[in-house]
Design a protein around this motif. Structure first.
Motif, short mmCIF file in Angstrom:
data_model
loop_
_atom_site.label_atom_id
_atom_site.label_comp_id
_atom_site.label_asym_id
_atom_site.label_seq_id
_atom_site.Cartn_x
_atom_site.Cartn_y
_atom_site.Cartn_z
N PRO A 78 5.77 -7.23 7.42
CA PRO A 78 5.44 -6.02 7.09
C PRO A 78 5.76 -5.87 5.48
O PRO A 78 6.43 -6.33 4.93
CB PRO A 78 6.76 -5.28 7.74
CG PRO A 78 7.81 -6.12 8.23
CD PRO A 78 6.92 -7.50 8.41
N GLU A 79 4.96 -5.17 4.86
CA GLU A 79 4.49 -5.00 3.50
C GLU A 79 4.88 -3.48 3.14
O GLU A 79 4.98 -3.32 1.86
CB GLU A 79 3.25 -5.23 3.23
CG GLU A 79 2.47 -6.36 3.24
CD GLU A 79 3.18 -7.34 2.11
OE1 GLU A 79 2.99 -6.86 0.93
OE2 GLU A 79 3.83 -8.46 2.48
N ILE A 86 0.96 -1.39 0.12
CA ILE A 86 0.04 -0.13 -0.07
C ILE A 86 0.72 1.22 -0.06
O ILE A 86 0.53 2.22 -0.70
CB ILE A 86 -0.99 -0.06 1.36
CG1 ILE A 86 -2.02 -1.31 1.15
CG2 ILE A 86 -1.73 1.29 1.44
CD1 ILE A 86 -2.71 -1.68 2.42
N GLY A 87 1.83 1.30 0.79
CA GLY A 87 2.74 2.44 0.65
C GLY A 87 2.38 3.64 1.81
O GLY A 87 1.42 3.13 2.71
N GLN A 88 2.90 4.63 1.70
CA GLN A 88 2.75 5.52 2.64
C GLN A 88 1.63 6.50 2.37
O GLN A 88 1.44 6.71 1.22
CB GLN A 88 4.01 6.49 2.89
CG GLN A 88 4.08 7.58 3.83
CD GLN A 88 5.32 8.23 4.13
OE1 GLN A 88 6.27 7.78 4.86
NE2 GLN A 88 5.62 9.26 3.06
N VAL A 125 -4.44 -16.28 6.84
CA VAL A 125 -4.67 -14.81 6.97
C VAL A 125 -3.06 -14.14 6.71
O VAL A 125 -2.14 -14.68 6.86
CB VAL A 125 -4.51 -14.62 8.77
CG1 VAL A 125 -4.56 -13.00 9.02
CG2 VAL A 125 -5.85 -15.01 9.26
N CYS A 126 -3.27 -13.15 6.12
CA CYS A 126 -2.33 -12.29 5.33
C CYS A 126 -2.23 -10.87 6.21
O CYS A 126 -3.22 -10.39 6.42
CB CYS A 126 -2.29 -12.01 3.90
SG CYS A 126 -0.93 -10.93 3.31
N VAL A 127 -0.91 -10.49 6.59
CA VAL A 127 -0.83 -9.00 7.38
C VAL A 127 -0.21 -8.32 6.68
O VAL A 127 1.01 -8.65 6.05
CB VAL A 127 -0.40 -9.50 8.87
CG1 VAL A 127 -0.51 -8.13 9.65
CG2 VAL A 127 -1.17 -10.44 9.50
N ALA A 128 -0.48 -6.91 6.69
CA ALA A 128 0.32 -6.10 5.97
C ALA A 128 0.25 -4.55 6.64
O ALA A 128 -0.56 -4.48 7.71
CB ALA A 128 -0.17 -5.79 4.67
N THR A 129 1.20 -3.70 6.47
CA THR A 129 1.11 -2.49 7.23
C THR A 129 1.40 -1.39 6.44
O THR A 129 1.59 -1.50 5.13
CB THR A 129 2.33 -2.42 8.12
OG1 THR A 129 3.43 -2.55 7.56
CG2 THR A 129 2.39 -3.50 9.35
N PHE A 130 0.63 -0.17 6.54
CA PHE A 130 0.93 0.99 5.96
C PHE A 130 1.08 2.07 6.98
O PHE A 130 0.74 2.03 8.10
CB PHE A 130 -0.18 1.52 4.89
CG PHE A 130 -1.55 1.72 5.48
CD1 PHE A 130 -1.92 2.92 5.87
CD2 PHE A 130 -2.40 0.74 5.66
CE1 PHE A 130 -3.15 3.21 6.25
CE2 PHE A 130 -3.64 0.82 6.08
CZ PHE A 130 -3.91 2.05 6.33
#
Length: 550
Positions: free
Chosen positions: A149-150, A34-36, A103-108
């Protein structure tokens, strides 16, 4: 219906975020980076899954819920768009997508819009929870800290976006990564100067992976969009993808493109092919549109490929013999004429207009009648190894023989890997002729106009000035010839027989002389003389190794 839907969501929510008492299956759900984001901006949650339905949950930096929804498999592929509140808390947000143990986990990260302070959205305590300190981009520490972390990182001024494969590798050894159009737009926007149209997506290495599958938004590779160049980089090789890789007709209604680069073993090929390849790398490249495998071929959108390779000492001493084979559906090798070793990058590079399996090979080819032509022997052997030029028989090259018009055009088009849509044919060049396609390409591109009455005279011996004119036109079209006056070589007037040069050939010959492609002999150009096969090989070799060439 609403009550049933909410009940279903609650049940799946409990399954999604409660520890399972059974062993977890191999995860199938993946998310695009996703990004910032700034306060008030929109973002898209997009990914792939084998589940029929998934729950999407977005958590604020203080672990309170920002958003929760239930999506079908198709809806996740298309993407769910949400808009952040203008007073959203700053810091790292967590996205969880899936069901049960899948489950998949990501961050932005959310930053201030215009440099404002921390958000004051209801339900948060601005300035006191981890991750809401203005200017801080450190994810909160705790039990909800993402394990995968993505967040992509753009290296300033370099044009590189690092992508982390989600959930390592699947059961088949495929590591999957993804990036959204928003993240690409942001990465391009962060670049400055000449790098603004070129970006490298660096998929980080996953130990034990046999393939890397990268999902990209369809718009990034569809003609008619922004002129951007993406390089997809993995441990097995890199692909430089043009923005017109797919036509609008092919991509109508499509959401994303997945490109896979796979390391292949030679076991499935014939003994002869396996022996020739040895332990050198083989890669298979293929494409999926919205998860469905499709063949890709587009003569108007060449893709540049690089495969890491460390040559042996013998190979380093004869780098021209390092090349590429395309392995067709039956496993038969076809030379890729652009294949060459680049010592600076430690890779074998080539250009292709279709995806398939490709192998690094070392080809040694010579002929029994070229030893008496030492000034051309290296060039003949190199071009033969590349599959550009062939002998008149398996053992003979006939280096002193004059070359015909059709044969020269064939070799020129092959050396430069030129393509063009089918156009008008000459009356004396027939579809059954081995040089038909090359001559037709040369005519379509404007390399040759032929003679009167729609004649090309394919079997006529080509004169040196005809050869030089064809060459200059082809190099100009390929963008490899500097304008007249831009080079540093000798001028046309320095040759004793300059007056014999026809007016139509004058500028072409000047350009080749100034770029050092043509040198003449004993102060003579001999524009009306014929050209031997050995002389042709020397000139084609120079063209092949022009600065900036493939």
């Amino acid at each position: 219906m609403l009550i049933n839907r909410l009940t279903s969501m609650l049940l799946v929510f409990v399954l999604l975020f409660t520890a399972s008492i059974v062993d977890a299956a191999e995860p199938s759900t993946s998310l695009a980076a996703i990004g910032q984001k700034k306060q008030g901006e929109s973002l898209t949650i997009q990914g792939t899954t084998s589940l029929q339905e998934v729950i999407v949950q977005i958590m604020r930096p203080n672990n309170t819920m920002l958003e929760m929804d239930q999506l079908t498999k198709a809806e996740l592929l298309t993407g769910m768009m949400i808009t952040l509140p203008t007073n959203a808390p700053l810091g790292s947000y967590t996205v969880k997508v899936g069901s049960g143990s899948d489950v998949c986990v990501a961050t932005f990260v959310v930053i201030a819009s215009g440099g404002g302070g921390p958000g004051t959205e209801p339900g948060t305590d601005p300035g006191t929870d981890p991750g809401t300190d203005p200017g801080t981009e450190v994810p909160p520490v705790g039990e909800d800290t993402p394990t995968n972390p993505e967040l992509p990182t753009v290296k300033p001024g370099i044009g590189e976006l690092a992508l982390q494969a989600v959930n390592g590798q699947d059961a088949a050894g495929v590591a999957k990564a993804a990036v959204t159009l928003e993240a690409l737009d942001q990465a391009f926007a962060n670049l400055q100067g000449t790098a603004s149209s070129k970006l490298t997506l660096d998929v980080q290495k996953v130990e034990g992976a046999v393939a890397y599958e990268t999902s990209l938004p369809a718009a990034a590779l569809t003609e008619g969009g922004m002129k951007r160049q993406l390089t997809l980089q993995t441990e097995f090789g890199s692909l430089t993808l043009p923005s017109n890789m797919f036509t609008t007709e092919v991509m109508a209604g499509k959401a994303n493109v997945s490109i896979t680069l796979r390391h292949v073993q030679a076991d499935s090929f014939s003994e002869k092919v396996k022996t020739a390849i040895g332990n050198r790398p083989i890669v298979d490249i293929h494409v999926k549109l919205d998860g469905k495998p499709v063949p890709w071929a587009n003569a108007q959108a060449p893709v540049n490929v690089s495969i890491p390779y460390q040559p042996t000492l013998t190979e380093r001493n004869h780098p021209d013999n390092i090349t590429i084979w395309y392995l067709d559906e039956s496993g038969q090798p076809v030379p890729v004429t652009s294949g060459k070793y680049d010592e600076r990058s430690g890779t074998v590079t080539f250009t292709t207009t279709h995806f398939s399996s490709y192998a690094v090979v070392y080809v040694s080819k010579t002929f029994g009648d070229i030893a008496k032509f030492p000034w051309a022997q290296k060039q003949i052997e190199a071009l033969a190894a590349k599959g550009i030029i062939a002998g008149t028989s398996e053992q003979a090259f006939s280096p002193a023989d004059s070359i015909k018009r059709a044969d020269f055009v064939l070799l020129l088009v092959r050396t430069l890997e030129m393509n063009a849509s089918a156009g008008e044919s000459f009356a004396d060049v027939h579809a059954s002729d081995y040089y038909h396609e090359a001559v037709q390409t040369a005519r379509t591109l404007g390399i040759t106009q032929g003679f009167g009455d729609n004649q090309f005279k394919p079997n006529q011996i080509i004169s040196r000035q005809e050869m030089m004119t064809f060459t200059a036109r082809a190099l100009t079209i390929a963008g490899k010839l500097k304008p007249t006056g831009a080079g540093t070589g000798t001028d046309l007037a320095a040759f004793k027989d300059a007056a014999e040069v026809a007016s139509y050939a004058s500028e072409s010959i000047k350009a080749l002389i100034q770029q050092g492609i043509i040198e003449g002999s004993n102060g003579l150009l001999q524009p009306l003389a014929s050209t031997s096969r050995a002389e042709t090989a020397v000139m084609l070799y120079r063209i092949y190794h022009l600065s900036g060439g493939r």
